[in-house]
Write a protein that holds these residues in place. Structure first.
Motif, PDB file in Angstrom:
ATOM      1  N   ASN A  11       4.589  -2.203   2.621  1.00 21.48           N
ATOM      2  CA  ASN A  11       5.020  -2.938   3.598  1.00 21.48           C
ATOM      3  C   ASN A  11       3.927  -3.898   4.228  1.00 21.48           C
ATOM      4  O   ASN A  11       3.466  -3.781   5.271  1.00 21.48           O
ATOM      5  CB  ASN A  11       5.262  -1.756   4.788  1.00 21.48           C
ATOM      6  CG  ASN A  11       6.366  -0.703   4.223  1.00 21.48           C
ATOM      7  OD1 ASN A  11       7.393  -1.096   3.499  1.00 21.48           O
ATOM      8  ND2 ASN A  11       6.204   0.453   4.776  1.00 21.48           N
ATOM      9  N   ASP A  13       4.921  -7.412   3.751  1.00 23.68           N
ATOM     10  CA  ASP A  13       5.883  -8.747   3.728  1.00 23.68           C
ATOM     11  C   ASP A  13       5.318  -9.891   4.584  1.00 23.68           C
ATOM     12  O   ASP A  13       5.332 -11.128   4.141  1.00 23.68           O
ATOM     13  CB  ASP A  13       7.140  -8.571   4.178  1.00 23.68           C
ATOM     14  CG  ASP A  13       7.372  -8.037   5.653  1.00 23.68           C
ATOM     15  OD1 ASP A  13       6.618  -7.653   6.171  1.00 23.68           O
ATOM     16  OD2 ASP A  13       8.694  -8.037   5.671  1.00 23.68           O
ATOM     17  N   ASP A  40       4.269  -3.001  -5.783  1.00 27.01           N
ATOM     18  CA  ASP A  40       5.029  -2.718  -4.692  1.00 27.01           C
ATOM     19  C   ASP A  40       5.110  -1.118  -4.680  1.00 27.01           C
ATOM     20  O   ASP A  40       5.974  -0.655  -5.309  1.00 27.01           O
ATOM     21  CB  ASP A  40       6.224  -3.544  -4.379  1.00 27.01           C
ATOM     22  CG  ASP A  40       6.956  -2.929  -3.145  1.00 27.01           C
ATOM     23  OD1 ASP A  40       6.406  -2.070  -2.581  1.00 27.01           O
ATOM     24  OD2 ASP A  40       8.210  -3.766  -2.784  1.00 27.01           O
ATOM     25  N   SER A  43       7.869  -0.106  -1.032  1.00 25.18           N
ATOM     26  CA  SER A  43       7.771  -0.706   0.493  1.00 25.18           C
ATOM     27  C   SER A  43       9.323  -0.413   0.671  1.00 25.18           C
ATOM     28  O   SER A  43      10.241  -0.574   0.258  1.00 25.18           O
ATOM     29  CB  SER A  43       7.517  -2.037   0.121  1.00 25.18           C
ATOM     30  OG  SER A  43       6.171  -2.200   0.131  1.00 25.18           O
ATOM     31  N   THR A  44       9.662  -0.193   2.160  1.00 26.40           N
ATOM     32  CA  THR A  44      10.845  -0.343   2.858  1.00 26.40           C
ATOM     33  C   THR A  44      11.010  -1.534   3.582  1.00 26.40           C
ATOM     34  O   THR A  44      12.243  -1.743   4.249  1.00 26.40           O
ATOM     35  CB  THR A  44      11.041   0.725   3.630  1.00 26.40           C
ATOM     36  OG1 THR A  44       9.796   0.849   4.884  1.00 26.40           O
ATOM     37  CG2 THR A  44      10.705   2.015   2.990  1.00 26.40           C
ATOM     38  N   ASP A  45      10.360  -2.486   3.669  1.00 20.91           N
ATOM     39  CA  ASP A  45      10.342  -3.882   4.203  1.00 20.91           C
ATOM     40  C   ASP A  45      10.966  -5.013   3.240  1.00 20.91           C
ATOM     41  O   ASP A  45      11.266  -4.447   2.187  1.00 20.91           O
ATOM     42  CB  ASP A  45       9.270  -4.358   5.047  1.00 20.91           C
ATOM     43  CG  ASP A  45       7.775  -4.574   4.324  1.00 20.91           C
ATOM     44  OD1 ASP A  45       8.094  -4.556   2.910  1.00 20.91           O
ATOM     45  OD2 ASP A  45       7.010  -5.009   4.745  1.00 20.91           O
ATOM     46  N   ASN A  46      10.519  -6.253   3.429  1.00 22.57           N
ATOM     47  CA  ASN A  46      10.857  -7.306   2.860  1.00 22.57           C
ATOM     48  C   ASN A  46       9.878  -7.625   1.604  1.00 22.57           C
ATOM     49  O   ASN A  46       9.975  -8.732   1.260  1.00 22.57           O
ATOM     50  CB  ASN A  46      11.609  -8.578   3.462  1.00 22.57           C
ATOM     51  CG  ASN A  46      12.740  -8.260   4.197  1.00 22.57           C
ATOM     52  OD1 ASN A  46      13.546  -7.718   3.887  1.00 22.57           O
ATOM     53  ND2 ASN A  46      12.689  -8.600   5.509  1.00 22.57           N
ATOM     54  N   SER A  47       8.774  -6.785   1.235  1.00 30.10           N
ATOM     55  CA  SER A  47       7.778  -7.165   0.528  1.00 30.10           C
ATOM     56  C   SER A  47       8.392  -7.631  -0.981  1.00 30.10           C
ATOM     57  O   SER A  47       7.843  -8.477  -1.489  1.00 30.10           O
ATOM     58  CB  SER A  47       6.803  -5.977   0.510  1.00 30.10           C
ATOM     59  OG  SER A  47       6.349  -5.729   1.667  1.00 30.10           O
ATOM     60  N   TRP A  48       9.167  -6.781  -1.646  1.00 29.02           N
ATOM     61  CA  TRP A  48       9.721  -7.095  -2.763  1.00 29.02           C
ATOM     62  C   TRP A  48      10.526  -8.301  -2.867  1.00 29.02           C
ATOM     63  O   TRP A  48      10.473  -9.342  -3.645  1.00 29.02           O
ATOM     64  CB  TRP A  48      10.797  -5.750  -3.331  1.00 29.02           C
ATOM     65  CG  TRP A  48      11.067  -6.126  -4.774  1.00 29.02           C
ATOM     66  CD1 TRP A  48      12.458  -6.329  -5.296  1.00 29.02           C
ATOM     67  CD2 TRP A  48      10.230  -6.102  -5.915  1.00 29.02           C
ATOM     68  NE1 TRP A  48      12.267  -6.646  -6.440  1.00 29.02           N
ATOM     69  CE2 TRP A  48      10.996  -6.421  -7.100  1.00 29.02           C
ATOM     70  CE3 TRP A  48       8.946  -6.147  -6.150  1.00 29.02           C
ATOM     71  CZ2 TRP A  48      10.639  -6.532  -8.297  1.00 29.02           C
ATOM     72  CZ3 TRP A  48       8.456  -5.986  -7.431  1.00 29.02           C
ATOM     73  CH2 TRP A  48       9.158  -6.325  -8.506  1.00 29.02           C
ATOM     74  N   LYS A  49      11.342  -8.530  -1.870  1.00 27.87           N
ATOM     75  CA  LYS A  49      12.032  -9.940  -1.620  1.00 27.87           C
ATOM     76  C   LYS A  49      11.087 -11.058  -1.699  1.00 27.87           C
ATOM     77  O   LYS A  49      11.086 -12.221  -2.243  1.00 27.87           O
ATOM     78  CB  LYS A  49      12.741 -10.065  -0.271  1.00 27.87           C
ATOM     79  CG  LYS A  49      13.646 -11.188  -0.464  1.00 27.87           C
ATOM     80  CD  LYS A  49      14.567 -11.367   0.885  1.00 27.87           C
ATOM     81  CE  LYS A  49      15.387 -12.610   1.069  1.00 27.87           C
ATOM     82  NZ  LYS A  49      16.278 -12.521   2.375  1.00 27.87           N
ATOM     83  N   VAL A  50       9.859 -10.934  -0.861  1.00 26.89           N
ATOM     84  CA  VAL A  50       9.031 -11.954  -0.846  1.00 26.89           C
ATOM     85  C   VAL A  50       8.311 -11.794  -2.276  1.00 26.89           C
ATOM     86  O   VAL A  50       8.024 -13.337  -2.855  1.00 26.89           O
ATOM     87  CB  VAL A  50       7.833 -11.711   0.037  1.00 26.89           C
ATOM     88  CG1 VAL A  50       6.684 -12.675   0.028  1.00 26.89           C
ATOM     89  CG2 VAL A  50       8.383 -11.661   1.561  1.00 26.89           C
ATOM     90  N   GLU A  53      10.742 -14.253  -4.535  1.00 24.91           N
ATOM     91  CA  GLU A  53      10.530 -15.508  -4.110  1.00 24.91           C
ATOM     92  C   GLU A  53       9.404 -16.125  -4.645  1.00 24.91           C
ATOM     93  O   GLU A  53       9.475 -17.208  -5.417  1.00 24.91           O
ATOM     94  CB  GLU A  53      10.521 -15.559  -2.823  1.00 24.91           C
ATOM     95  CG  GLU A  53      11.910 -15.107  -2.071  1.00 24.91           C
ATOM     96  CD  GLU A  53      11.943 -15.345  -0.735  1.00 24.91           C
ATOM     97  OE1 GLU A  53      10.904 -15.443  -0.143  1.00 24.91           O
ATOM     98  OE2 GLU A  53      12.971 -15.139  -0.007  1.00 24.91           O
TER      99      GLU A  53
END
Length: 319
Positions: A11, A13, A40, A43-50, A53
């Motif tokens: 977590n 992000d 990762d 994580s339950t936030d946007n860490s993997w999405k970041v 990208e």
């Protein structure tokens, strides 16, 4: 490849883009070939999405995502397995570790020939009660039990030769004591470097009192493994034999004394089973037998291969 930067995270992000830009600026200015490995840890936030990208715009960025939170040690273990760089740098994702330290850490491994360099956050910005004081206790105990004269075993910023990370097995909460694991694996050129510590910019610390307790339990574990991990029978077998011998000879003594009183001195005595010392001797013999069997079973376990995975990976990037 010169450098692999392994970054376990949970977590974080808000800090990942800034950390990535900082690392890339440092390694490119020094003309290192590199890879950045984001692990990762569920994580339950946007860490993997970041991370996705970053990976899309830079093929040097690779990622692993765990199905759930397995812990920092498991994340480092996964990163170590895939790291290809001659020097492996680990750092936390919260921007408290400075990537500007990378060139000096790299030179200490490649030019000075060290196996492992551990960062020492001499001046800290953590809460004294929640993290600073427990860290001092951990470090003092680790120095006493391991013989390594390091001030900050738990610093996330470390540099390793590739050979070290391929030969240490990090699990549980053992990331705190990787220098000790390396020493036990035969790597003796271990030192430390004072590094800059920065106040947390985003989010909150993941440190809790459960890690304080687990850290001390793991310290006892690693002390035992370093002393008797390859020969458990030397400890349990010795203790078991001594306790069994004490119990056996105590029982013999009680029996002989009863016979002497009965047939030599003709003194009336109670039944041997009414003597509380008989049960103490019997219990000592039983415990001694259990200790001996524990050592024997430990020897058998050492000869079996551990194949169970410590974590489950749900996604990968560029691997």
């Amino acid at each position: 490849m010169n450098i692999s930067v392994v970054i376990p995270l949970l977590n974080e992000d808000e800090s990942l883009n800034e950390l990535y830009d900082w690392i890339v600026r440092v390694v490119q200015s020094n003309r290192y070939s590199y890879e950045i490995l984001f692990i990762d840890d569920g994580s339950t936030d946007n860490s993997w999405k970041v991370i996705q990208e970053l990976s899309e715009k830079d093929r040097h960025v690779k990622g692993i995502k765990f199905q759930t939170n397995y812990g920092k040690s498991q994340a480092l273990n996964a990163g170590f397995k895939i790291a290809q760089g001659n020097v492996v740098i680990t750092m936390d994702a919260d921007l408290q570790d400075s990537p500007d330290e990378i060139p000096e850490l790299y030179d200490l491994i490649t030019k000075e020939g060290f196996d492992l360099i551990s960062g020492w956050k001499k001046k800290r910005f953590d809460s004294k009660i929640r993290k600073n004081i427990p860290s001092k206790l951990f470090n003092w105990a680790a120095r006493k039990t391991s013989g390594l004269k390091l001030h900050d075993f738990n610093c996330g910023l470390k540099a390793y030769s590739n050979e070290v990370v391929k030969n240490v097995d990090v699990y549980g909460e053992m990331h705190r004591y990787i220098p000790v694991l390396a020493k036990n694996a035969g790597f003796n050129k271990i030192d430390e470097k004072v590094v800059q510590h920065q106040a947390r910019k985003y989010g909150e610390t993941k440190f809790g009192m459960d890690r304080f307790i687990n850290g001390f339990l793991d310290l006892i574990t690693i002390w035992f493994l370093s002393k008797f991990g390859k020969r458990p029978m030397h400890l349990f077998g010795l203790l078991g034999s001594l306790m069994f011998a004490v119990g056996f000879f105590s029982a013999v003594y009680i029996g002989v004394m009863k016979l002497l009183r009965l047939f030599v001195f003709h003194t009336p005595t109670k039944l041997i089973t009414e003597n509380p010392w008989f049960y103490i001797a019997l219990t000592t013999m039983v415990i001694g037998t259990l200790f001996f069997l524990s050592g024997f079973i430990g020897e058998l376990i050492l000869r079996s291969k551990r194949d169970e995975s410590l974590y489950k990976i749900s996604k990968k990037l560029h691997l």
